[in-house]
Design a protein around this motif. Structure first.
Motif, mmCIF file in Angstrom:
data_model
loop_
_atom_site.group_PDB
_atom_site.id
_atom_site.type_symbol
_atom_site.label_atom_id
_atom_site.label_comp_id
_atom_site.label_asym_id
_atom_site.label_seq_id
_atom_site.Cartn_x
_atom_site.Cartn_y
_atom_site.Cartn_z
ATOM 1 N N LYS A 72 91.502 90.516 -8.239
ATOM 2 C CA LYS A 72 92.468 89.827 -8.450
ATOM 3 C C LYS A 72 93.172 89.003 -7.211
ATOM 4 C CE LYS A 72 94.786 94.084 -6.377
ATOM 5 N NZ LYS A 72 95.469 95.120 -6.360
ATOM 6 N N ALA A 73 93.968 88.307 -7.142
ATOM 7 C CA ALA A 73 94.474 87.667 -6.075
ATOM 8 C C ALA A 73 94.802 88.379 -4.908
ATOM 9 C CB ALA A 73 95.702 86.710 -6.428
ATOM 10 N N GLY A 74 94.783 88.122 -3.592
ATOM 11 C CA GLY A 74 94.830 89.041 -2.523
ATOM 12 C C GLY A 74 93.662 89.882 -2.123
ATOM 13 N N MET A 75 92.536 90.152 -2.918
ATOM 14 C CA MET A 75 91.642 90.842 -2.637
ATOM 15 C C MET A 75 90.486 89.847 -2.022
ATOM 16 S SD MET A 75 88.970 92.652 -5.279
ATOM 17 C CE MET A 75 90.076 94.092 -5.849
ATOM 18 N N THR A 76 89.707 90.611 -0.993
ATOM 19 C CA THR A 76 88.542 89.779 -0.264
ATOM 20 C C THR A 76 87.513 89.763 -0.957
ATOM 21 O OG1 THR A 76 87.778 91.399 1.124
ATOM 22 C CG2 THR A 76 89.594 90.023 1.868
ATOM 23 N N THR A 77 86.363 88.808 -0.985
ATOM 24 C CA THR A 77 85.266 88.829 -1.690
ATOM 25 C C THR A 77 84.316 90.072 -1.127
ATOM 26 O OG1 THR A 77 84.258 87.297 -0.105
ATOM 27 C CG2 THR A 77 85.249 86.670 -2.250
ATOM 28 N N GLU A 78 84.738 90.599 0.187
ATOM 29 C CA GLU A 78 84.027 91.703 1.001
ATOM 30 C C GLU A 78 84.354 93.097 -0.069
ATOM 31 O OE1 GLU A 78 81.927 94.260 2.864
ATOM 32 O OE2 GLU A 78 82.170 92.364 3.767
ATOM 33 N N CYS A 108 76.383 88.664 -5.002
ATOM 34 C CA CYS A 108 76.772 87.370 -4.505
ATOM 35 C C CYS A 108 78.214 87.016 -5.061
ATOM 36 C CB CYS A 108 75.735 86.292 -5.264
ATOM 37 S SG CYS A 108 74.059 86.568 -4.628
ATOM 38 N N THR A 109 79.168 86.429 -4.498
ATOM 39 C CA THR A 109 80.329 86.024 -4.866
ATOM 40 C C THR A 109 80.668 84.321 -4.541
ATOM 41 O OG1 THR A 109 81.386 86.959 -2.864
ATOM 42 C CG2 THR A 109 81.457 88.308 -4.574
ATOM 43 N N SER A 110 80.584 83.777 -5.581
ATOM 44 C CA SER A 110 80.502 82.134 -5.597
ATOM 45 C C SER A 110 81.789 81.580 -5.995
ATOM 46 C CB SER A 110 79.268 81.723 -6.085
ATOM 47 O OG SER A 110 78.072 82.177 -5.508
ATOM 48 N N VAL A 111 82.533 80.999 -5.098
ATOM 49 C CA VAL A 111 84.024 80.838 -5.339
ATOM 50 C C VAL A 111 84.107 79.297 -5.250
ATOM 51 C CG1 VAL A 111 86.367 80.846 -4.616
ATOM 52 C CG2 VAL A 111 84.594 82.874 -3.948
ATOM 53 N N ASN A 112 84.815 78.462 -6.512
ATOM 54 C CA ASN A 112 85.075 77.198 -6.632
ATOM 55 C C ASN A 112 84.015 76.376 -6.396
ATOM 56 O OD1 ASN A 112 87.608 78.042 -6.999
ATOM 57 N ND2 ASN A 112 88.225 78.053 -4.922
ATOM 58 N N ASP A 113 83.669 75.647 -5.367
ATOM 59 C CA ASP A 113 82.543 74.607 -5.101
ATOM 60 C C ASP A 113 81.328 75.381 -4.608
ATOM 61 O OD1 ASP A 113 83.573 75.321 -2.610
ATOM 62 O OD2 ASP A 113 83.031 73.239 -1.723
ATOM 63 N N TYR A 123 87.043 86.088 2.937
ATOM 64 C CA TYR A 123 87.859 85.231 1.959
ATOM 65 C C TYR A 123 88.590 85.872 1.134
ATOM 66 C CZ TYR A 123 89.102 81.489 -1.213
ATOM 67 O OH TYR A 123 89.837 80.453 -1.998
ATOM 68 N N VAL A 124 90.053 85.583 1.022
ATOM 69 C CA VAL A 124 90.857 86.056 0.382
ATOM 70 C C VAL A 124 91.138 85.256 -1.009
ATOM 71 C CG1 VAL A 124 93.383 86.926 0.188
ATOM 72 C CG2 VAL A 124 92.251 87.416 2.366
ATOM 73 N N LEU A 125 90.811 86.063 -2.242
ATOM 74 C CA LEU A 125 91.015 85.303 -3.486
ATOM 75 C C LEU A 125 92.366 85.007 -3.621
ATOM 76 C CD1 LEU A 125 88.597 87.434 -5.460
ATOM 77 C CD2 LEU A 125 88.384 85.050 -4.811
ATOM 78 N N LYS A 126 92.701 83.680 -4.166
ATOM 79 C CA LYS A 126 93.893 83.531 -4.436
ATOM 80 C C LYS A 126 94.485 82.685 -5.873
ATOM 81 C CE LYS A 126 93.275 78.766 -2.461
ATOM 82 N NZ LYS A 126 92.062 78.971 -2.375
ATOM 83 N N ASP A 127 95.403 82.907 -6.210
ATOM 84 C CA ASP A 127 95.561 82.064 -7.657
ATOM 85 C C ASP A 127 95.164 80.547 -7.718
ATOM 86 O OD1 ASP A 127 97.173 84.489 -8.575
ATOM 87 O OD2 ASP A 127 99.065 83.029 -8.517
ATOM 88 N N TYR A 150 84.974 84.837 -13.061
ATOM 89 C CA TYR A 150 86.508 85.529 -13.213
ATOM 90 C C TYR A 150 87.406 84.428 -12.800
ATOM 91 C CZ TYR A 150 83.657 89.875 -13.485
ATOM 92 O OH TYR A 150 82.620 90.813 -13.816
ATOM 93 N N ILE A 151 88.513 84.485 -13.602
ATOM 94 C CA ILE A 151 89.506 83.317 -13.130
ATOM 95 C C ILE A 151 90.719 84.053 -12.495
ATOM 96 C CG2 ILE A 151 91.393 82.203 -14.387
ATOM 97 C CD1 ILE A 151 89.264 81.169 -16.439
ATOM 98 N N ILE A 152 91.196 83.705 -11.195
ATOM 99 C CA ILE A 152 91.999 84.440 -10.558
ATOM 100 C C ILE A 152 93.461 83.735 -11.116
ATOM 101 C CG2 ILE A 152 92.791 85.137 -8.061
ATOM 102 C CD1 ILE A 152 90.046 86.129 -9.363
#
Length: 288
Positions: A72-78, A108-113, A123-127, A150-152
């Motif tokens: 969810k948003a607010g959670m770090t990838t860690e 592995c956590t690969s975000v956006n680009d 890194y803190v996941l955001k909407d 996963y879509i945040i």
């Protein structure tokens, strides 16, 4: 080693060779004589090995389900990595990425680009974020591997479409898995669907054989030409994991960590990965 017709089959089934893999081996030889690239016998999993790999895959699937419930948003990838690590260990399994060629985390956590091999951190996941979580599990020496997007929160339509089309590329690629045909059919099918939607396919990374090791032959391309590549035969297990870019396919790898791959143009990338068993009449999805 020459196996007699009445000897026990090399696959460990306990059956006589003539009733088990003799016709299979003759068919392999026939294709090879016609110039096909055929899998070595070591890539054909035995019935016992397949069952053990399925047990590993079951845990892998449970992990990704758990991530889906908690991310969810607010959670770090860690924190995502900690979920993966703790559940894996609780099941008596081992996170395959941890320590693999020096990789420092359990998934592995690969975000956006980020295309792939993102390293979990603060890194803190955001909407609006899209994230691929790639999980690989070792259970009693047997490997499994899969990833999901996963879509945040609320994400832009372009991000949502990319995630959806990438999953369609995966599904279409899996549907192209047919015994006694070539892996190039999988690659061609994926690339054509990506192109039809205005996207590009990452070329530097692909799927791979798996089961007894983390990465085995064959390399599974996600772009290419029909009727090329290794012959798919019953008993093979490999991943299909298309990485689809919103922009062009060029990438670069983070010079600081040596792992994380990014789109060169800064546009979004998405990936879905399933682990596939080739069967007598098609395929079975083991990890998803």
């Amino acid at each position: 080693m020459i196996i007699g017709r009445n000897d026990k089959c090399w696959c460990g089934s306990g059956e006589k060779y003539k009733k088990c893999h003799m016709n299979f081996d003759e068919k392999i030889k026939e294709f090879k004589s016609k110039g096909y690239e055929v899998p070595h016998r070591s890539l054909i999993k035995t019935p016992e090995q397949i069952e053990k790999i399925k047990e590993s895959a079951k845990i892998n699937n449970e992990i990704l389900n758990l991530v889906g419930q908690k991310i969810k948003a607010g959670m770090t990838t860690e924190e995502v990595d900690q979920i993966v690590h703790d559940y894996t260990i609780s099941q008596g399994a081992i996170p395959a990425p941890l320590g693999y060629s020096g990789f420092p985390k359990s998934c592995c956590t690969s975000v956006n680009d980020q295309i792939c091999h993102g390293i979990p951190d603060g890194y803190v996941l955001k909407d609006g974020d899209i994230i691929n979580v790639d999980v690989s599990t070792i259970l009693n020496g047997y490997y499994s591997d899969a990833s999901r997007m996963y879509i945040i929160g609320e994400v832009p339509e372009n991000a949502k479409k990319l995630v959806e089309v990438t999953k369609e590329c995966l599904i279409k690629g899996i549907e192209a898995v047919k015994p006694w045909t070539r892996l190039g059919n999988v690659a061609y099918t994926i690339e054509q669907h990506a192109k039809a939607n205005g996207y590009s396919v990452v070329r530097e990374f692909g799927g791979h054989g798996i089961g007894l090791e983390f990465h085995e032959d064959p390399f599974v391309f996600h772009y290419g030409t029909r009727n090329e590549g290794m012959l798919m035969v019953p008993g093979m297990i490999f991943t299909i994991e298309p990485m689809i870019n919103e922009g062009h396919h060029e990438l670069y790898i983070d010079a600081d960590n040596g792992w994380t791959s990014y789109t060169e143009d800064g546009k979004l990338s998405a990936q879905w990965e399933n682990m596939i068993l080739v069967t007598e009449d098609g395929y079975e999805i083991l990890a998803y």
